[in-house]
Write a protein that holds these residues in place. Structure first.
Motif, PDB file in Angstrom:
ATOM      1  N   MET A  61       0.854  -1.176   0.000  1.00 58.57           N
ATOM      2  CA  MET A  61       0.000   0.000   0.000  1.00 58.57           C
ATOM      3  C   MET A  61       0.900   1.239   0.000  1.00 58.57           C
ATOM      4  SD  MET A  61      -3.232  -0.552  -0.124  1.00 58.57           S
ATOM      5  CE  MET A  61      -4.141   0.766   0.684  1.00 58.57           C
ATOM      6  N   THR A  89      -2.480  -7.080  -7.098  1.00 53.15           N
ATOM      7  CA  THR A  89      -3.830  -7.370  -6.620  1.00 53.15           C
ATOM      8  C   THR A  89      -3.849  -8.716  -5.885  1.00 53.15           C
ATOM      9  OG1 THR A  89      -4.456  -8.351  -8.712  1.00 53.15           O
ATOM     10  CG2 THR A  89      -4.930  -6.029  -8.443  1.00 53.15           C
ATOM     11  N   ARG A  92      -2.230  -8.249  -2.459  1.00 56.95           N
ATOM     12  CA  ARG A  92      -3.106  -7.588  -1.486  1.00 56.95           C
ATOM     13  C   ARG A  92      -4.285  -8.471  -1.100  1.00 56.95           C
ATOM     14  NH1 ARG A  92      -2.728  -1.770  -4.316  1.00 56.95           N
ATOM     15  NH2 ARG A  92      -0.633  -1.261  -3.592  1.00 56.95           N
ATOM     16  N   PHE A  99      -7.735  -0.829   8.953  1.00 52.37           N
ATOM     17  CA  PHE A  99      -7.221   0.508   9.220  1.00 52.37           C
ATOM     18  C   PHE A  99      -7.638   1.016  10.595  1.00 52.37           C
ATOM     19  CE2 PHE A  99      -7.354  -0.256   4.761  1.00 52.37           C
ATOM     20  CZ  PHE A  99      -6.206   0.331   4.264  1.00 52.37           C
ATOM     21  N   ASN A 103     -13.494   1.694   8.009  1.00 57.41           N
ATOM     22  CA  ASN A 103     -13.857   2.321   6.736  1.00 57.41           C
ATOM     23  C   ASN A 103     -14.729   1.425   5.868  1.00 57.41           C
ATOM     24  OD1 ASN A 103     -11.864   0.483   6.231  1.00 57.41           O
ATOM     25  ND2 ASN A 103     -10.479   1.876   5.193  1.00 57.41           N
ATOM     26  N   PHE A 105     -17.595   0.432   3.251  1.00 56.68           N
ATOM     27  CA  PHE A 105     -18.172   1.138   2.108  1.00 56.68           C
ATOM     28  C   PHE A 105     -19.618   1.498   2.428  1.00 56.68           C
ATOM     29  CE2 PHE A 105     -15.242  -2.003  -0.043  1.00 56.68           C
ATOM     30  CZ  PHE A 105     -14.222  -1.086  -0.210  1.00 56.68           C
ATOM     31  N   HIS A 120     -12.084 -10.073  -7.220  1.00 55.32           N
ATOM     32  CA  HIS A 120     -11.181 -11.152  -7.610  1.00 55.32           C
ATOM     33  C   HIS A 120     -11.881 -12.190  -8.479  1.00 55.32           C
ATOM     34  CE1 HIS A 120      -7.815  -9.622  -5.406  1.00 55.32           C
ATOM     35  NE2 HIS A 120      -8.607  -9.390  -4.379  1.00 55.32           N
TER      36      HIS A 120
ATOM     37  N   GLU B 162     -10.129   7.149   2.582  1.00 55.43           N
ATOM     38  CA  GLU B 162     -10.171   5.861   3.297  1.00 55.43           C
ATOM     39  C   GLU B 162     -10.912   4.792   2.494  1.00 55.43           C
ATOM     40  OE1 GLU B 162     -11.180   8.810   5.223  1.00 55.43           O
ATOM     41  OE2 GLU B 162      -9.009   8.860   5.486  1.00 55.43           O
ATOM     42  N   LEU B 163     -11.925   5.221   1.720  1.00 56.73           N
ATOM     43  CA  LEU B 163     -12.679   4.227   0.950  1.00 56.73           C
ATOM     44  C   LEU B 163     -11.826   3.660  -0.180  1.00 56.73           C
ATOM     45  CD1 LEU B 163     -16.205   5.856   0.810  1.00 56.73           C
ATOM     46  CD2 LEU B 163     -15.303   4.155   2.388  1.00 56.73           C
ATOM     47  N   GLU B 165      -8.593   3.528  -0.070  1.00 59.14           N
ATOM     48  CA  GLU B 165      -7.598   2.721   0.620  1.00 59.14           C
ATOM     49  C   GLU B 165      -8.152   1.324   0.895  1.00 59.14           C
ATOM     50  OE1 GLU B 165      -6.434   4.695   4.209  1.00 59.14           O
ATOM     51  OE2 GLU B 165      -4.319   4.636   3.679  1.00 59.14           O
ATOM     52  N   ALA B 166      -9.386   1.283   1.405  1.00 56.38           N
ATOM     53  CA  ALA B 166      -9.998  -0.002   1.722  1.00 56.38           C
ATOM     54  C   ALA B 166     -10.098  -0.848   0.465  1.00 56.38           C
ATOM     55  CB  ALA B 166     -11.379   0.212   2.336  1.00 56.38           C
ATOM     56  N   SER B 167     -10.509  -0.219  -0.622  1.00 55.08           N
ATOM     57  CA  SER B 167     -10.689  -0.950  -1.857  1.00 55.08           C
ATOM     58  C   SER B 167      -9.353  -1.483  -2.388  1.00 55.08           C
ATOM     59  CB  SER B 167     -11.364  -0.035  -2.873  1.00 55.08           C
ATOM     60  OG  SER B 167     -11.387  -0.632  -4.125  1.00 55.08           O
ATOM     61  N   TYR B 168      -8.345  -0.608  -2.436  1.00 55.33           N
ATOM     62  CA  TYR B 168      -7.029  -1.051  -2.910  1.00 55.33           C
ATOM     63  C   TYR B 168      -6.478  -2.164  -2.043  1.00 55.33           C
ATOM     64  CZ  TYR B 168      -6.779   3.007  -5.987  1.00 55.33           C
ATOM     65  OH  TYR B 168      -7.014   3.923  -6.953  1.00 55.33           O
ATOM     66  N   SER B 169      -6.676  -2.043  -0.728  1.00 55.94           N
ATOM     67  CA  SER B 169      -6.060  -3.019   0.158  1.00 55.94           C
ATOM     68  C   SER B 169      -6.746  -4.379   0.042  1.00 55.94           C
ATOM     69  CB  SER B 169      -6.075  -2.529   1.603  1.00 55.94           C
ATOM     70  OG  SER B 169      -7.369  -2.662   2.126  1.00 55.94           O
ATOM     71  N   LEU B 170      -7.926  -4.406  -0.582  1.00 53.13           N
ATOM     72  CA  LEU B 170      -8.562  -5.706  -0.823  1.00 53.13           C
ATOM     73  C   LEU B 170      -8.117  -6.283  -2.163  1.00 53.13           C
ATOM     74  CD1 LEU B 170     -12.132  -4.844   0.436  1.00 53.13           C
ATOM     75  CD2 LEU B 170     -10.644  -6.606   1.384  1.00 53.13           C
ATOM     76  N   GLY B 171      -7.256  -5.538  -2.846  1.00 55.36           N
ATOM     77  CA  GLY B 171      -6.738  -6.038  -4.112  1.00 55.36           C
ATOM     78  C   GLY B 171      -7.493  -5.540  -5.323  1.00 55.36           C
ATOM     79  N   ALA B 172      -8.345  -4.525  -5.148  1.00 59.01           N
ATOM     80  CA  ALA B 172      -9.066  -3.986  -6.298  1.00 59.01           C
ATOM     81  C   ALA B 172      -8.125  -3.150  -7.156  1.00 59.01           C
ATOM     82  CB  ALA B 172     -10.236  -3.128  -5.835  1.00 59.01           C
ATOM     83  N   THR B 173      -8.375  -3.143  -8.456  1.00 62.09           N
ATOM     84  CA  THR B 173      -7.581  -2.297  -9.343  1.00 62.09           C
ATOM     85  C   THR B 173      -8.114  -0.869  -9.262  1.00 62.09           C
ATOM     86  OG1 THR B 173      -9.066  -2.684 -11.170  1.00 62.09           O
ATOM     87  CG2 THR B 173      -7.215  -4.195 -10.958  1.00 62.09           C
ATOM     88  N   ARG B 174      -7.396   0.037  -9.904  1.00 61.17           N
ATOM     89  CA  ARG B 174      -7.830   1.421  -9.929  1.00 61.17           C
ATOM     90  C   ARG B 174      -9.223   1.552 -10.553  1.00 61.17           C
ATOM     91  NH1 ARG B 174      -3.976   5.937  -9.438  1.00 61.17           N
ATOM     92  NH2 ARG B 174      -2.226   4.613  -8.963  1.00 61.17           N
ATOM     93  N   GLN B 176     -11.565  -0.728 -10.934  1.00 61.25           N
ATOM     94  CA  GLN B 176     -12.610  -1.300 -10.068  1.00 61.25           C
ATOM     95  C   GLN B 176     -12.935  -0.345  -8.932  1.00 61.25           C
ATOM     96  OE1 GLN B 176     -10.465  -4.916  -9.197  1.00 61.25           O
ATOM     97  NE2 GLN B 176     -11.795  -6.160 -10.494  1.00 61.25           N
ATOM     98  N   LYS B 180     -16.668   1.072  -8.822  1.00 59.92           N
ATOM     99  CA  LYS B 180     -17.534   0.474  -7.803  1.00 59.92           C
ATOM    100  C   LYS B 180     -17.647   1.287  -6.526  1.00 59.92           C
ATOM    101  CE  LYS B 180     -16.505  -3.961  -9.557  1.00 59.92           C
ATOM    102  NZ  LYS B 180     -16.896  -5.205  -9.800  1.00 59.92           N
ATOM    103  N   ILE B 181     -16.613   2.028  -6.196  1.00 62.58           N
ATOM    104  CA  ILE B 181     -16.611   2.740  -4.915  1.00 62.58           C
ATOM    105  C   ILE B 181     -16.704   4.250  -5.098  1.00 62.58           C
ATOM    106  CG2 ILE B 181     -15.296   3.168  -2.801  1.00 62.58           C
ATOM    107  CD1 ILE B 181     -16.391   0.298  -3.062  1.00 62.58           C
TER     108      ILE B 181
END
Ligand SMILES: Nc1ncnc2c1ncn2[C@@H]1O[C@H](COP(=O)(O)OP(=O)(O)OP(=O)(O)O)[C@@H](O)[C@H]1O
Ligand SMILES: [Mg+2]
Lengths: 259, 277
Positions: A61, A89, A92, A99, A103, A105, A120, B162-163, B165-174, B176, B180-181
């Motif tokens: 990150m 991806t 991660r 965090f 956070n 959604f 995924h 933060e949203l 961040e959450a998405s990226y940290s789950l492995g989502a691409t830019r 996505q 989606k977010i």
């Protein structure tokens, strides 16, 4: 330095000579540490010493910060995560983060949890529903919320939100959970509940957490690392670091001489 | 002067300016209604203009207006939102961002008649589209683009980091993460920009006359010329053809714009409360 080494085969993350720069500011200095599978590691140290920065390098990150640069190596199950061929991806998915501020959604509970598996490529509705149930069960929210899965996640209470964030992470079936001060916005009871959850989760996952709370580190972790100004000063079994620190600076910090 | 009297004066001055804004709006609505109501009959809406607009109604102008507004919105929205996404999510605060944003802000300040001239040269003459609603809509697209880019950018930036961040940290691409977010959160803000754009293309005259022409007949397709309500009003008022018809046209135009605003606000409130619920 990496005094906590056990049998090599159980090491899931091996950090060697890790340096990290925000522009020209060197925020991590030659960090070396081995993280053993199915344990909880606590990172402690004064504000600004680089705990969050270190944690963020584990799932890259840290890449998201413009102008940042990393040197050194992190082996995840023997593979260098900084290798250009690394699928970020996928990395991660395997190493996820919770965090400081919950956070979720602004979606329903169920959609929060389905988000990860969906990105995924999971399309099977039954599998997705099963993941919702099993991850909510894993964080102890299922019984309480199973009839309200279409409720907005942002309406939950703070510690339920944090649990949901953990469930959302578990749903992508990771191996390592990174938790950056996951309890700092929670009250004492909720904090104890999350700690209990962490102990439960370590059976399946490896957890690296950051905390400012010495008691928490002592209560919950197996290994502790004390950081100061970007350096990992001491890293060993929590029992020994708290009862018998080898470095004077660690001793000073633990006994409350720093902020 | 003590603080209390100062406070009193300040409150009254502020109250007056707020009151003035609503008074001007009300005055315009009342005045136009008073002048135009007499001619606003069903046949005025559903008949085509005859004798240069002296007789008949404004049906063809309503159709042209709809064509122009819908078409330019359909083209400008994806372009504008796309640009905003690119600037906020993909380039960071780089030189590219600054240049594009500066360019877009300059574009916003260009007088509409210049857009008209540009559209005339490019679409009507060079691309040989001739005077038609498509030329008009493309020209209006350029004109409303900066508004849509700016408002979308602000809306996208307002989505908490933060949203992402959450998405990226789950492995989502830019991509996505954006689709989606970020975008669902930014929709209300983006719509505001689009509506401002629609309002502008409905009420524009100069640039539209230059590019879409002012044919009175009902356009059969976007490749034909058409006269929008604003243009019709401008022409029959300026040439003194019929003041009653001009005001009735203006009234329809105002009703159009108010309706769009009311509907959007309602939809937006529903969207927002649905997101919260
Ligand atoms: N995006 C950034 N750009 C530049 N410097 C940064 C950035 N993020 C953090 N830093 C700096 O890097 C150092 C380490 O920050 P980090 O957030 O890792 O500390 P921390 O130990 O997590 O602190 P805290 O306990 O307050 O969370 C600090 O000096 C901080 O000012
Ligand atoms: Mg931190």
């Amino acid at each position: 330095m990496s005094g906590a080494t056990c049998d090599e085969g159980n090491i899931i993350l091996k950090i060697s000579n890790l340096d990290y720069y925000y522009g020209s500011f060197r925020a991590l200095k030659s960090v070396c540490m081995d993280i053993v599978k199915n344990t909880i590691v606590a990172l402690i140290g004064p504000s600004g010493c680089g705990k969050s920065t270190l944690l963020k390098t584990f799932d890259r990150m840290s890449d998201l910060v413009a102008g940042s640069r990393v040197e050194g190596e992190i082996l995840y199950k023997g593979r260098n995560i900084f290798d250009p061929a690394t699928d970020i991806t996928l990395l991660r998915k395997q190493i996820g983060m919770v965090f400081q501020h919950p956070n979720p959604f602004a979606l329903s509970l169920a959609d929060n949890i389905k988000f990860g598996p969906r990105v995924h490529g999971e399309r099977n509705a039954e599998k997705l529903d099963w993941l919702v149930e099993s991850s909510l069960r894993a964080v102890g929210l299922w019984d309480h919320l199973k009839d309200r899965l279409d409720k907005k996640a942002t309406e939950l209470q703070a510690d339920e939100q944090q649990r949901l964030c953990i469930a959302r992470l578990i749903a992508v079936e990771p191996e390592v959970l990174l938790m950056d001060e996951p309890c700092s916005t929670l009250d004492p009871i909720a904090t104890l509940n999350i700690e209990e959850l962490m102990r439960e989760l370590k059976k399946k996952y490896t957890i690296v957490t950051v905390t400012h709370n010495m008691q928490q580190a002592a209560r919950v972790s197996d290994y502790s690392g004390f950081m100061l100004m970007g350096e990992l000063i001491e890293y060993s079994k929590t029992s020994s670091i708290f009862s018998n620190p080898r470095d004077k600076r660690t001793d000073d910090y633990i006994s409350g001489h720093y902020g | 002067m003590n603080a209390r009297t100062e406070e009193k004066i300040a409150v009254n001055v502020l109250r007056f300016s707020a009151f003035l804004a609503i008074m001007i709006l009300l005055f315009i609505i009342v005045y136009v209604s008073y002048k135009g109501m007499g001619s606003l009959t069903p046949s005025f809406i559903f008949e085509n203009p005859r004798d240069m607009g002296r007789e008949g109604g404004i049906f063809s102008a309503i159709v042209s207006t709809l064509y122009l507004a819908v078409l330019s919105t359909l083209i400008a929205t994806p372009l504008g939102v796309g640009t905003a996404i690119y600037l906020t999510e993909y380039t960071g605060e780089s030189a590219v961002t600054k240049i594009v944003r500066f360019g877009s802000d300059c574009l916003a300040g260009v007088p509409s008649i210049i857009f008209g001239l540009f559209g005339f040269v490019l679409f009507v003459i060079y691309l040989k589209l001739g005077w038609c609603l498509l030329s008009g809509a493309l020209t209006m697209t350029f004109m409303v683009l900066p508004t849509i880019i700016r408002t979308s950018e602000e809306a996208i930036k307002a989505v908490p980091y933060e949203l992402r961040e959450a998405s990226y940290s789950l492995g989502a691409t830019r991509w996505q993460t954006v689709t989606k977010i970020v975008l669902p959160e930014a929709v209300p803000g983006i719509i505001t920009g689009v509506i401002l754009g629609v309002g502008r293309s409905i009420s524009e005259t100069a640039a539209v006359i230059f590019t879409a022409g002012s044919a009175l007949a009902t356009p059969g397709s976007v490749l034909e010329s058409g006269r929008t309500l604003a243009v019709h009003f401008y022409i029959i008022a300026r040439e003194g053809i019929s003041m009653e018809k001009a005001f009735a046209t203006a009234l329809v135009l105002i009703i159009f714009i108010l309706t769009i605003n009311v509907i959007t606000y309602a939809l937006m409130n529903r969207y927002i409360s649905k997101k919260k619920a």
